[in-house]
Design an enzyme around this catalytic site. Structure first.
Site, PDB file in Angstrom:
ATOM      1  N   LYS A 205       1.014  -1.007  -0.036  1.00 50.39           N
ATOM      2  CA  LYS A 205      -0.091  -0.151  -0.367  1.00 50.39           C
ATOM      3  C   LYS A 205       0.939   1.148   0.413  1.00 50.39           C
ATOM      4  O   LYS A 205       1.371   1.097   0.793  1.00 50.39           O
ATOM      5  CB  LYS A 205      -1.118  -0.343   1.294  1.00 50.39           C
ATOM      6  CG  LYS A 205      -1.542   1.491   1.255  1.00 50.39           C
ATOM      7  CD  LYS A 205      -3.034   1.435   2.647  1.00 50.39           C
ATOM      8  CE  LYS A 205      -3.767   2.732   2.340  1.00 50.39           C
ATOM      9  NZ  LYS A 205      -4.018   2.883   3.700  1.00 50.39           N
ATOM     10  N   LYS A 258      -2.391  -1.341  -3.956  1.00 49.41           N
ATOM     11  CA  LYS A 258      -3.552  -0.322  -3.520  1.00 49.41           C
ATOM     12  C   LYS A 258      -2.141   0.454  -3.621  1.00 49.41           C
ATOM     13  O   LYS A 258      -1.157   1.396  -3.229  1.00 49.41           O
ATOM     14  CB  LYS A 258      -3.584   0.269  -2.811  1.00 49.41           C
ATOM     15  CG  LYS A 258      -4.657   1.568  -2.034  1.00 49.41           C
ATOM     16  CD  LYS A 258      -5.750   0.216  -1.146  1.00 49.41           C
ATOM     17  CE  LYS A 258      -6.449   2.112  -0.454  1.00 49.41           C
ATOM     18  NZ  LYS A 258      -6.986   2.113   0.357  1.00 49.41           N
TER      19      LYS A 258
HETATM   20 ZN   LIG Z   1      -5.673   3.701   7.993  1.00 50.76          ZN
END
Ligand SMILES: [Zn+2]
Length: 335
Positions: A205, A258
């Site tokens: 992420k 992501k």
């Molecule tokens: Zn968070």
């Protein structure tokens, strides 16, 4: 892979197989299917709440009753699951709302599992929406400034995860990016008897500007600093593979990259390197850009959305998390 013994032009004419929709479909290497789609939804307390997120037309903050209605429509369109985020009434310095037995996510999960038992319910596990400072972990302040504490945060994440499992969540999705959180969550789930609850980790992420509109949706913007001390630097692909390896070693069942479109190389590398079920999260900024350009009449929303999702599939994603899941499922049905 490409042998020089193969035919060459003029014997070989790739355009032969592009002449009609039927031919193109016959030889399509990648396919989209509604059962790969997951719809993120934002739950907030109340009744009959349906508050549109300004920067994300078509996305709403919903109370459990209206969220159930939205999830039902998406499920009927063919979407197999939802990913829940919670927006609590009150925030504090230890994110109490994240792991409260009657927290907003816990309540919503119970309602969804009761009314729509065939719907897969995935819950985002993080603390930022519940923290008064908006960070994903506990904060320590001293003369040198503020730091996000890793190890003390793990306990709260594990507590949150087990409260979601208790409410009936099928899959727990930790998004905080603390080191060691997957192990902490797996151990807590197992010791509490939730050995069958799966973990989908936000493994790679990135600290991304594409999250802008989400912060309004989840009301989770940090009150000071940014998230670069825990989310990944956009420059780092090899480090992303190490993050994924760590999460798999710690017990992740599904790994996620992501954002999606700006990180297709990583979706490809993660799938190729590890072969695990891989999810791509098409984030708020990706959605908003398409919506905004389509509203201006500059691009075709449906065509661009479907081409983007196809690109994520082609890169290797098995699971597509997208705010357009319901519409995409409908478009796939119409053909
Ligand atoms: Zn968070």
């Amino acid at each position: 892979m490409i042998s020089p013994a193969l035919a060459q032009f003029p014997a070989l004419r790739p355009r032969r197989l592009r002449q009609t929709p039927a031919l193109r479909s016959l030889v399509a290497e990648t396919r989209l299917s509604a059962d790969q789609l997951i719809l993120p939804l934002f739950a907030r307390p109340g009744r009959k709440v349906r508050r549109e997120v300004a920067a994300m037309p078509g996305v709403f903050q919903l109370s459990p009753d209206t969220l159930l209605a939205e999830a039902t429509k998406a499920h009927e369109a063919g979407v197999p699951g939802v990913l829940l985020f919670g927006i609590p009434d009150k925030k504090d310095a230890k994110a109490s709302g994240a792991y409260a037995a009657k927290g907003i996510v816990q309540q919503t999960v119970r309602l969804l599992k009761k009314e729509l038992p065939s719907l897969l319910v995935i819950t985002d596990v993080c603390l930022c929406e519940y923290m008064e400072h908006g960070h994903c972990g506990l904060v320590h302040r001293d003369a040198k400034g503020a730091r996000i504490l890793n190890d003390p945060t793990l306990k709260l994440l594990a507590q949150t995860a087990t409260s979601h499992a208790e409410a009936g969540a099928d899959i727990i999705a930790p998004s905080d990016m603390m080191d060691g959180r997957v192990r902490a969550i797996r151990e807590r789930l197992d010791s509490d008897g939730f050995t069958d609850t799966a973990i989908m980790s936000y493994a790679a992420k990135f600290a991304s500007a594409f999250y802008g509109p989400f912060r309004e949706a989840a009301e989770s913007a940090p009150q000071f600093g940014d998230r670069r001390s825990y989310q990944m630097d956009a420059a780092n692909g090899r480090e992303a593979l190490r993050e994924v390896a760590l999460d798999l070693q710690e017990g992740a069942d599904i790994v996620m990259v992501k954002p999606a479109l700006a990180y297709l190389d990583l979706i490809y590398r993660v799938k190729t390197e590890f072969g695990y079920p891989t999810a791509a999260y098409a984030v708020s900024g990706e959605y908003s850009m398409i919506k905004a350009a389509a509203a201006k009449g500059w691009i075709d929303e449906r065509a661009v959305t479907m081409e983007s999702l196809l690109a994520m599939r082609r890169a290797g994603a098995d699971i597509l998390i997208t705010y357009s899941a319901k519409e995409a499922a409908g478009w796939l049905k119409v053909g």
